[in-house]
Design an enzyme around this catalytic site. Structure first.
Site, PDB file in Angstrom:
ATOM      1  N   CYS A 209      14.154  66.990 -15.102  1.00  0.00           N
ATOM      2  CA  CYS A 209      13.120  66.934 -16.154  1.00  0.00           C
ATOM      3  C   CYS A 209      12.304  65.659 -15.988  1.00  0.00           C
ATOM      4  CB  CYS A 209      13.771  66.923 -17.532  1.00  0.00           C
ATOM      5  SG  CYS A 209      14.940  68.254 -17.812  1.00  0.00           S
ATOM      6  N   MET A 210      11.358  65.456 -16.898  1.00  0.00           N
ATOM      7  CA  MET A 210      10.518  64.260 -16.803  1.00  0.00           C
ATOM      8  C   MET A 210      11.347  62.977 -16.952  1.00  0.00           C
ATOM      9  SD  MET A 210       7.167  63.201 -19.011  1.00  0.00           S
ATOM     10  CE  MET A 210       6.063  64.436 -18.386  1.00  0.00           C
ATOM     11  N   ASP A 211      12.316  62.979 -17.877  1.00  0.00           N
ATOM     12  CA  ASP A 211      13.066  61.754 -18.181  1.00  0.00           C
ATOM     13  C   ASP A 211      14.571  61.910 -18.034  1.00  0.00           C
ATOM     14  OD1 ASP A 211      10.578  60.620 -19.407  1.00  0.00           O
ATOM     15  OD2 ASP A 211      10.965  62.269 -20.802  1.00  0.00           O
TER      16      ASP A 211
ATOM     17  N   ARG B 234      -7.750  55.289  12.049  1.00  0.00           N
ATOM     18  CA  ARG B 234      -7.821  54.915  10.636  1.00  0.00           C
ATOM     19  C   ARG B 234      -8.862  53.813  10.495  1.00  0.00           C
ATOM     20  NH1 ARG B 234      -1.904  54.007   7.901  1.00  0.00           N
ATOM     21  NH2 ARG B 234      -2.213  51.914   8.640  1.00  0.00           N
TER      22      ARG B 234
ATOM     23  N   LYS C   8       3.787  45.326   1.074  1.00  0.00           N
ATOM     24  CA  LYS C   8       2.830  46.159   0.335  1.00  0.00           C
ATOM     25  C   LYS C   8       3.606  47.171  -0.521  1.00  0.00           C
ATOM     26  CE  LYS C   8       2.228  49.238   4.320  1.00  0.00           C
ATOM     27  NZ  LYS C   8       1.385  50.263   4.874  1.00  0.00           N
TER      28      LYS C   8
ATOM     29  N   HIS D 204      -2.471  49.017  15.258  1.00  0.00           N
ATOM     30  CA  HIS D 204      -1.321  49.641  14.582  1.00  0.00           C
ATOM     31  C   HIS D 204      -0.958  50.920  15.322  1.00  0.00           C
ATOM     32  CE1 HIS D 204       1.424  50.385  11.358  1.00  0.00           C
ATOM     33  NE2 HIS D 204       0.779  51.422  10.869  1.00  0.00           N
TER      34      HIS D 204
ATOM     35  N   ARG E 281       4.830  42.981  12.585  1.00  0.00           N
ATOM     36  CA  ARG E 281       4.633  43.270  11.159  1.00  0.00           C
ATOM     37  C   ARG E 281       5.807  44.156  10.734  1.00  0.00           C
ATOM     38  NH1 ARG E 281      -0.187  44.568  13.510  1.00  0.00           N
ATOM     39  NH2 ARG E 281       0.132  46.772  13.020  1.00  0.00           N
TER      40      ARG E 281
ATOM     41  N   TYR F 140      15.107  73.165 -18.042  1.00  0.00           N
ATOM     42  CA  TYR F 140      13.970  74.097 -18.046  1.00  0.00           C
ATOM     43  C   TYR F 140      14.184  75.231 -17.051  1.00  0.00           C
ATOM     44  CZ  TYR F 140      11.433  70.490 -20.599  1.00  0.00           C
ATOM     45  OH  TYR F 140      11.032  69.565 -21.538  1.00  0.00           O
TER      46      TYR F 140
HETATM   47  C1  UAH Z   1      -1.141  48.082   9.334  1.00  0.00           C
HETATM   48  C2  UAH Z   1       0.341  48.151   9.114  1.00  0.00           C
HETATM   49  C3  UAH Z   1       0.895  49.062   8.226  1.00  0.00           C
HETATM   50  O1  UAH Z   1       0.078  49.897   7.553  1.00  0.00           O
HETATM   51  C4  UAH Z   1       2.293  49.101   8.052  1.00  0.00           C
HETATM   52  C5  UAH Z   1       3.076  48.231   8.758  1.00  0.00           C
HETATM   53  C6  UAH Z   1       4.581  48.260   8.630  1.00  0.00           C
HETATM   54  O2  UAH Z   1       5.048  49.477   9.176  1.00  0.00           O
HETATM   55  P1  UAH Z   1       6.622  49.833   9.170  1.00  0.00           P
HETATM   56  O3  UAH Z   1       6.984  49.956   7.732  1.00  0.00           O
HETATM   57  O4  UAH Z   1       6.715  51.115   9.903  1.00  0.00           O
HETATM   58  O5  UAH Z   1       7.319  48.673   9.832  1.00  0.00           O
HETATM   59  C7  UAH Z   1       2.477  47.352   9.643  1.00  0.00           C
HETATM   60  N1  UAH Z   1       1.130  47.328   9.798  1.00  0.00           N
END
Ligand code: UAH
Length: 399
Positions: free
Chosen positions: A317-319, A138, A39, A168, A224, A270
Site C-alpha cells: 500500500c502507500m504507507d 548524452r 549525487k 563517461h 569518479r 487492496y
Molecule cells: C558522469 C558520471 C555519472 O553520471 C555517474 C558516475 C558514477 O557512476 P557509477 O555509480 O556507475 O560509479 C560518474 N560520472
C-alpha cells in the site's frame, strides 16, 4: 528527544563507506585520486554523511549531478573540491563562484554567457571541466573541432578556469569490452589532439565504478566512484568477476505495527490478492510505496524476521505492507529487515532490483525523504538525518 517518530528507518554503515574507499585506493595506481559521487543524496544514503566519510577515508573530491546538491554540501561545511557533473544554467554560475564549485561545460555559448555573468558581478573565476561525449550520447563535445573551439573559448574567458576534461562510459560494466575500449580510444585521441595543439592538460578523468574495477590503468588523475562507494557492484557481471570485495552500506528496517492471527480466512490489502488461512499470522509494517518501497514487491518480495525470510503478502500500500509470519511468532515492535542482513540471512539490493526488474542503483535512490537515515560507525550511532522534518533553507539562497 528522538529526531523522528516513525518506526521505519535506513541504517548506513559508515565503516562500509570507508572500507570501499580504501578498497578502490589499493586497486588503483597511486597517482589516481578518488572523486566520490554523492549525487541523488548519495544514492539515497545521504550525501552529507557519506561525502564527509568518503573524504575522511581518502577520497579527494566530491561530485554531484546539479548545483543545488553542491549547495547542500557546502552548507554542511564541506570544503573539499566539488564538481557538478550535469548541466548548470549559465546564470547560476554566480552561485558556483561564491561557493567555489566547479562546473561541467561543453558549449562555447554557455561559456560566453557564464563569463559575462561573472564579469558583471565582479566575482572570482569558476573552474570548468570540459565534458567529451565519446559514446554515451548524452552531454559533451563529440568531435575534435568542437573540442578545440570550446577550449579556445574557455581560454579567452578570464572568469572561467579550465580545471578538468572527462568522459563517461556507457558499457564498462559488460563482459564485451568493445564499446568501452572504443570510447577510451576516442578519449585518448582527444587528449592527444589537445597536446599536439600545445595545450597544457588539466585534471583528466573518465572511470566510473565499472571502468575503475575493470580498467584501473585508465584512472588518469581521478576516478569518479559512485555505486562502488556504497558497496554495490555496477552489474551482476561485475559482481561475478570479484576483482574487488565491496561492503554494502545500507539497510532498511522497520518494526511491526500490528499482528493478527487468522481464526478464519481473511483477505489482505487492496484487491484482496492474498487470503490468510486459519493459524497464519499476518504482521503489518509501517512502510509503503510512498516511501520508495516498490509496489512491484506485492506478493513477491520477502523480509527478514528473527533471521529468516518471511513473504510479503498482498499488495504493497502507500504507507503499509503486510508479511506472513510463523504462527504465534510476531509481536508489535519486533524488528523486521527489509533490505540488508539479519542473522545469517541477507536481502541484498541486487535481489530486490532483480525482483522488480530494475538495477541496484535505483533501489536505494527510490527510498525518499519520508525515511530517516541513521548513521553508524564502529557499531555506534553517530548521526541521524531525517529529510522530512529538515528545516527549509532560506529563500535568499536561490536568488
Ligand atoms: C558522469 C558520471 C555519472 O553520471 C555517474 C558516475 C558514477 O557512476 P557509477 O555509480 O556507475 O560509479 C560518474 N560520472
Amino acid at each position: 528527544m528522538k529526531p523522528f517518530c516513525r518506526d521505519t528507518w535506513v541504517e548506513v554503515d559508515l565503516d562500509a563507506i570507508r572500507t570501499n574507499v580504501e578498497t578502490f585506493r589499493s586497486h588503483l595506481p597511486k597517482s589516481t585520486g578518488i572523486m566520490a559521487v554523492v549525487k541523488a543524496d548519495g544514492y539515497g544514503h545521504g550525501a552529507v554523511h557519506v561525502g564527509k566519510e568518503a573524504l575522511a577515508s581518502g577520497a579527494n573530491s566530491l561530485a554531484v549531478a546539479m548545483l543545488d546538491e553542491a549547495i547542500i554540501l557546502r552548507e554542511a561545511g564541506i570544503e573539499a573540491p566539488i564538481l557538478v557533473l550535469g548541466y548548470t544554467p549559465a546564470e547560476s554560475v554566480e552561485i558556483a563562484s561564491r561557493l567555489r564549485v566547479e562546473l561541467t561545460a561543453y558549449n562555447s555559448d554557455w561559456m560566453i554567457h557564464a563569463n559575462e555573468f561573472l564579469q558583471q558581478a565582479g566575482l572570482e573565476a569558476v573552474g570548468v571541466h570540459i565534458k567529451t561525449d565519446t559514446g554515451m550520447g548524452r552531454l559533451g563535445v563529440r568531435t575534435s573541432e568542437e573540442l578545440m573551439r570550446v577550449v579556445s573559448t574557455l581560454e579567452a574567458s578570464p572568469k572561467l578556469t579550465w580545471t578538468g576534461i572527462f568522459t563517461h562510459f556507457a558499457c564498462a560494466d559488460e563482459p564485451d569490452t568493445t564499446h568501452a575500449r572504443r570510447q577510451h580510444e576516442t578519449f585518448q585521441a582527444f587528449l592527444q589532439d589537445l597536446r599536439h595543439a600545445g595545450k597544457k592538460l588539466p585534471m583528466i578523468h573518465c572511470c566510473n565504478t565499472a571502468a575503475a574495477i575493470a580498467f584501473p590503468e585508465w584512472g588518469y588523475d581521478s576516478i569518479r566512484l559512485g555505486i562502488g562507494l556504497y558497496g554495490l557492484y555496477p552489474s551482476p557481471y561485475m559482481k561475478e568477476r570479484a576483482d574487488v570485495s565491496l561492503v554494502p552500506a545500507l539497510s532498511l528496517k522497520t518494526r511491526i505495527a500490528h499482528v493478527k492471527t487468522a481464526t478464519e480466512p481473511f483477505t489482505v490489502s487492496y484487491g484482496a490478492t492474498y487470503c490468510a488461512q486459519p493459524g497464519e499470522q499476518v504482521a503489518t509494517l509501517p512502510i509503503g510505496y510512498a516511501d520508495g518501497f516498490s509496489r512491484l514487491l506485492s506478493n513477491r518480495g520477502e523480509a527478514l524476521y528473527n533471521g529468516t525470510r518471511v513473504p510479503i503478502v498482498g499488495r504493497v500500500c502507500m504507507d503499509q505492507v503486510m508479511v506472513r509470519l510463523e504462527p504465534g511468532a510476531g509481536q508489535v515492535n519486533d524488528e523486521i529487515v527489509l533490505y540488508g542482513k539479519q542473522g545469517d540471512e541477507e536481502i541484498s539490493l541486487d535481489e530486490v532490483a532483480a525482483l522488480i526488474g530494475t538495477i541496484n542503483y535505483e533501489v536505494p535512490c527510490m527510498l525518499n525523504y519520508r525515511i530517516p537515515r541513521v548513521y553508524f560507525q564502529s557499531g555506534e550511532e553517530v548521526g541521524v538525518f531525517h529529510p522530512l522534518t529538515m528545516k527549509h533553507a532560506p529563500l535568499e539562497r536561490c536568488k
